[in-house]
Design an enzyme around this catalytic site. Structure first.
Site, PDB file in Angstrom:
ATOM      1  N   HIS A  42       0.829  -1.210   0.000  1.00  0.00           N
ATOM      2  CA  HIS A  42       0.000   0.000   0.000  1.00  0.00           C
ATOM      3  C   HIS A  42       0.863   1.258   0.000  1.00  0.00           C
ATOM      4  CE1 HIS A  42      -3.621   2.281   1.897  1.00  0.00           C
ATOM      5  NE2 HIS A  42      -3.615   2.391   0.587  1.00  0.00           N
ATOM      6  N   GLU A  45       2.160   1.845  -3.476  1.00  0.00           N
ATOM      7  CA  GLU A  45       1.108   2.433  -4.320  1.00  0.00           C
ATOM      8  C   GLU A  45       1.045   3.946  -4.139  1.00  0.00           C
ATOM      9  OE1 GLU A  45      -3.265   3.557  -3.585  1.00  0.00           O
ATOM     10  OE2 GLU A  45      -3.008   1.422  -3.181  1.00  0.00           O
ATOM     11  N   HIS A  46       1.061   4.407  -2.886  1.00  0.00           N
ATOM     12  CA  HIS A  46       0.974   5.847  -2.608  1.00  0.00           C
ATOM     13  C   HIS A  46       2.199   6.593  -3.127  1.00  0.00           C
ATOM     14  CE1 HIS A  46      -2.506   6.524   0.275  1.00  0.00           C
ATOM     15  NE2 HIS A  46      -2.609   5.252  -0.070  1.00  0.00           N
TER      16      HIS A  46
END
Length: 626
Positions: A42, A45-46
Site C-alpha cells: 500500500h 502504491e501511494h
C-alpha cells in the site's frame, strides 16, 4: 489483444472511461506477510502515483492479490499525456524502472496511510477476515508504526519493484496509436518476463468450519471452490444476475461470497445448495472496466480475452452452474467454508491481531446437512450447546435477483430515511465497488441512487436488523451531516443531535439564508472522532481550489480525504475531513490567503466520557442566520 514479448497483454477498449488502466497480479499486500511489515504494498502504491490534478484524474488500489492504477485526462487533447503520466509512475525519464527510494520522504506517505486507516475505520468497519486467517492482520494497509523501520522499508520497496514481471501485467488503453504502442513497448515491454526477485508465497492452509463474529452489515457465507475457468465463468453468470454475490481470492484460493439480510437465508442455502435454482438471463459482461480488469489480475492464468467466453456462458450456463453447485456442496460437506456473523459488541472477542483489533472466531463448528432440507439441523459450536432450526424457504426469498433495468430512487435531504440510504451507499461502495451495484448522483434537493435491486429486496436489506445495528454503530458518518445542518439552519446543536433522523439538508431552500460569520473563528468540541469541519468563504474559492487543498493536505500526510459542499450562499463552502492531526489541519486552513471568512470546528476524541460534548457551540456566537 496485443501481447508484448515479455508477456504483457494490452487491450483496447474504446468505451472505457479511463484513458489507461494498469493491473499487476501477484503484487498485493499478501506479499507483505512474509516480509514481516504489513503495508509495504500500500505504501508503494501511494509513492508511485503522482499527477497534476489540474489536467488529470487518477487513482490506484491495492488488494490482497493485486495492485491497479489508472489515469484519465480532463480534456481529450491531453490523452497521450495521460499515458505518459501513468508510465512516469513506474519509469524515470530514461525509461528505466524505478527501484531507488533513498530520496523519498517516507514520513509523509506513512502518516497519510495512518490517516487513511483512520478514515476507513471511522467511515466503515474495515476488517479483512481472509487476510487475517491466512497470516495477515484485519487491516493490512500500513500504520504509523512503520516510521520506526524506515531503513528496512526502503530496501523492501526496492525489492518489491523487482517482483514485477511481464506475465503478470495487463494494460487497458482507450485508443492505441503507433506512438503509444512504442511508448508502452519501450517502458513496460522492458520489464523481465519473470521477476528478478522471486517472492515467497505465504504458507496458506484451508480455513475450515469457522464462524467469525465481527461488525458487518449482513450475514455472509464464503465457500471455497476450485480455482478453475468453469467455476469462474459460473460465478460471472451469478454476478450478472444476482445482487450481493461476488468472489474473493487470496493466493490461489477462490471463494464464492454471498451475503444475506437474515440468518435463515444463509442457512437455507448452506443446507440446500444442490436444490437451488439459479435463473440466468443473457450474459453480456456489462460489468464495467474495473470488474473486467480485476478478472485478469485476480486470475493471472486467464490468458485469453474474457469476452471470448460470452458464447460459452450463454449456451452452457446450466452446466457451469450445476458443476459449481456440486463443488460448493462438496466443500460444505468437507467444511471448507466460513460464515461471518454481524456483531457490534466491542467486548465480545477471543482473538486480536497485531494491531489489537478484536474479533470472535469459533473454530471446528459442526455442520451436518440432512437429506430432507425441511428437517431440524443441529449446529454444535465449540464448547457451546447451540442449535438452530432451518426454515425451508422458497428460493426466490434467499437470493437477491438483479432487475433487468436500472432503477432510480430519489431521496430528499429532508427525508427521514436519507441517512439509511447514505450508509447503504457507503456499504455498497466499500464492499462491491467493482460491480457498481449502487451508484449516486447529487441533485439540488437530495440524492438520486441508481441500483439493480428489486424494491422489496432493497427495503428488506435497509430495514433488516443487522443493517440497522450496523448503521447505528458508525456515528462518524453522521457528524458531517449534523454539523452541516448546524451551519445552514436555525436549529441548535442539541436539537440536531437529539433528532438526527430528521435533519433537514435542503441546500436549495437554505440558499435563501444569509450567514453572518462571528468574531471567533474556531470552536472546539469533543466527540467519538477526530475531524476538522466548518465554513470557509472567499472570492477566489472554487471546487477546483478546494480539490487543490485536499491534494496539498494529502502530500503533507495530514488527511486522506476532504469532503466539500458548495452552499447556495456566494463563495461559501462547507468542508469536512477526518484526521489524526486536527491541529495541523486547522492551521493549514488558517494560513490560506484565499479564505477571507471562516468558522471552523475542531473535534478531538472525548476520552473522559462516552457522550459527545458540543457545549462550545452556542448558536448566537458562532454564526448568524438571516
Amino acid at each position: 489483444m496485443i501481447q508484448l514479448n515479455n508477456g504483457i497483454r494490452i487491450f483496447v477498449n474504446h468505451s472505457m472511461k479511463k484513458d489507461i488502466y494498469i493491473g499487476i497480479s501477484d503484487f498485493g499486500f499478501e506479499k507483505d506477510i512474509n516480509d514481516g511489515i504489513l503495508g509495504i504494498a500500500h505504501l508503494l502504491e501511494h509513492i508511485l502515483i503522482s499527477f497534476d490534478n489540474k489536467y488529470f484524474n487518477a487513482n490506484a488500489s491495492t488488494s490482497r492479490t493485486y495492485m491497479s492504477f489508472w489515469c484519465v485526462a480532463l480534456q481529450k487533447r491531453h490523452y497521450e499525456d495521460a499515458i505518459r503520466t501513468a508510465i512516469s509512475w513506474f519509469f524515470d525519464k530514461k525509461y528505466i524502472l524505478k527501484t531507488d527510494f533513498s530520496r523519498i520522504v517516507l514520513e509523509n506517505y506513512i502518516t497519510e496511510l495512518e490517516n487513511e486507516y483512520y478514515y476507513r475505520t471511522e467511515m466503515y468497519h474495515c476488517m479483512d477476515v481472509l487476510a487475517y486467517l491466512y497470516g495477515g492482520d484485519l487491516y493490512n494497509g500500513g500504520r504509523i508504526t512503520m516510521l520506526e523501520r524506515l531503513p528496512e522499508i526502503r530496501n523492501m520497496l526496492s525489492n518489491r519493484m523487482k517482483f514485477l514481471s511481464g506475465k503478470n501485467i495487463v494494460i487497458f488503453v482507450k485508443r492505441l496509436t503507433n506512438n503509444i504502442l512504442t511508448l508502452l513497448t519501450n517502458t513496460f515491454g522492458s520489464i523481465p518476463k519473470y521477476p528478478i526477485i522471486i517472492p515467497l508465497d505465504p504458507q496458506i492452509q484451508d480455513a475450515r468450519r469457522k464462524i467469525i463474529m465481527m461488525p458487518c452489515p449482513f450475514y455472509t457465507l464464503l465457500i471455497q471452490v476450485d480455482n478453475t475457468m468453469n467455476n469462474l465463468l459460473a460465478i460471472i453468470c451469478l454476478v450478472e444476475n444476482y445482487n450481493l454475490i461476488d468472489y474473493e481470492t487470496i493466493s490461489d484460493k477462490l471463494y464464492v461470497c454471498i451475503s444475506f439480510a437474515n440468518e435463515d437465508q444463509y442457512e437455507y442455502l448452506l443446507y440446500n445448495i444442490k436444490d437451488m435454482d439459479f435463473n440466468i438471463n443473457r450474459i453480456e459482461l456489462d460489468l464495467g472496466e474495473d470488474y473486467i480488469m480485476n478478472l485478469y489480475i485476480n486470475f493471472p492464468w486467464l490468458k485469453n480475452d474474457i469476452f471470448e467466453y460470452i458464447h460459452t456462458m450463454n449456451t452452457k450456463s446450466a452446466m457451469l452452474l450445476a458443476d459449481l453447485k456440486k463443488n460448493m456442496h462438496n466443500s460444505i460437506l468437507e467444511h471448507k467454508f466460513m460464515i461471518i456473523y454481524p456483531s457490534f459488541t466491542k467486548l465480545l472477542y477471543n482473538i486480536t491481531d497485531k494491531q489489537n483489533h478484536g474479533i470472535l472466531v469459533v473454530g471446528d463448528v459442526s455442520f451436518t446437512p440432512e437429506k430432507d432440507p425441511s428437517m431440524h439441523h443441529s449446529n454444535k459450536e465449540n464448547n457451546n450447546n447451540y442449535s438452530k432450526t432451518v426454515t425451508k424457504r422458497k428460493s426466490k426469498y434467499v437470493m437477491y435477483r438483479k432487475t433487468p433495468t436500472t432503477n432510480n430512487i430519489v431521496i430528499d435531504y429532508t427525508d427521514s430515511s436519507f441517512f439509511d440510504y447514505a450508509t447503504f451507499y457507503h456499504v455498497m461502495k466499500s464492499k462491491y465497488e467493482k460491480t457498481n451495484l449502487f451508484s449516486r448522483l447529487k441533485t439540488s434537493t437530495g440524492m438520486c441512487y441508481k441500483h439493480c435491486f428489486d424494491n422489496d429486496d432493497l427495503n428488506e436489506l435497509i430495514n433488516s436488523d443487522t443493517f440497522i445495528r450496523y448503521n447505528s454503530s458508525k456515528p462518524a458518518v453522521l457528524y458531517q451531516y449534523i454539523l452541516l445542518a448546524y451551519f445552514v439552519t436555525e436549529r441548535d446543536i442539541k436539537e440536531l443531535v437529539d433528532y438526527k433522523d430528521a435533519i433537514e439538508l435542503d441546500m436549495k431552500y437554505y440558499s435563501k439564508n444569509k450567514i453572518l460569520f462571528g468574531k471567533n473563528t474556531r470552536y472546539d468540541i469533543r466527540t467519538k472522532s477526530m475531524f476538522v469541519c466548518g465554513l470557509i468563504k472567499g472570492r477566489k474559492l472554487s471546487e477546483k481550489v478546494i480539490t487543490d487543498y485536499m491534494w496539498k493536505l494529502k502530500s503533507l500526510g495530514l488527511i486522506y480525504y476532504l469532503t466539500s459542499i458548495k452552499l447556495g450562499i456566494s463563495n461559501t463552502f462547507y468542508i469536512f475531513a477526518f484526521t489524526i492531526f486536527p491541529e495541523k489541519v486547522y492551521n493549514f486552513f488558517v494560513g490560506l490567503k484565499e479564505i477571507t471568512n471562516r468558522c471552523l470546528i475542531v473535534s478531538n476524541k472525548n476520552t473522559k466520557i462516552e457522550e459527545d460534548d458540543y457545549s462550545s457551540l452556542n448558536k448566537q456566537i458562532v454564526i448568524g442566520i438571516k
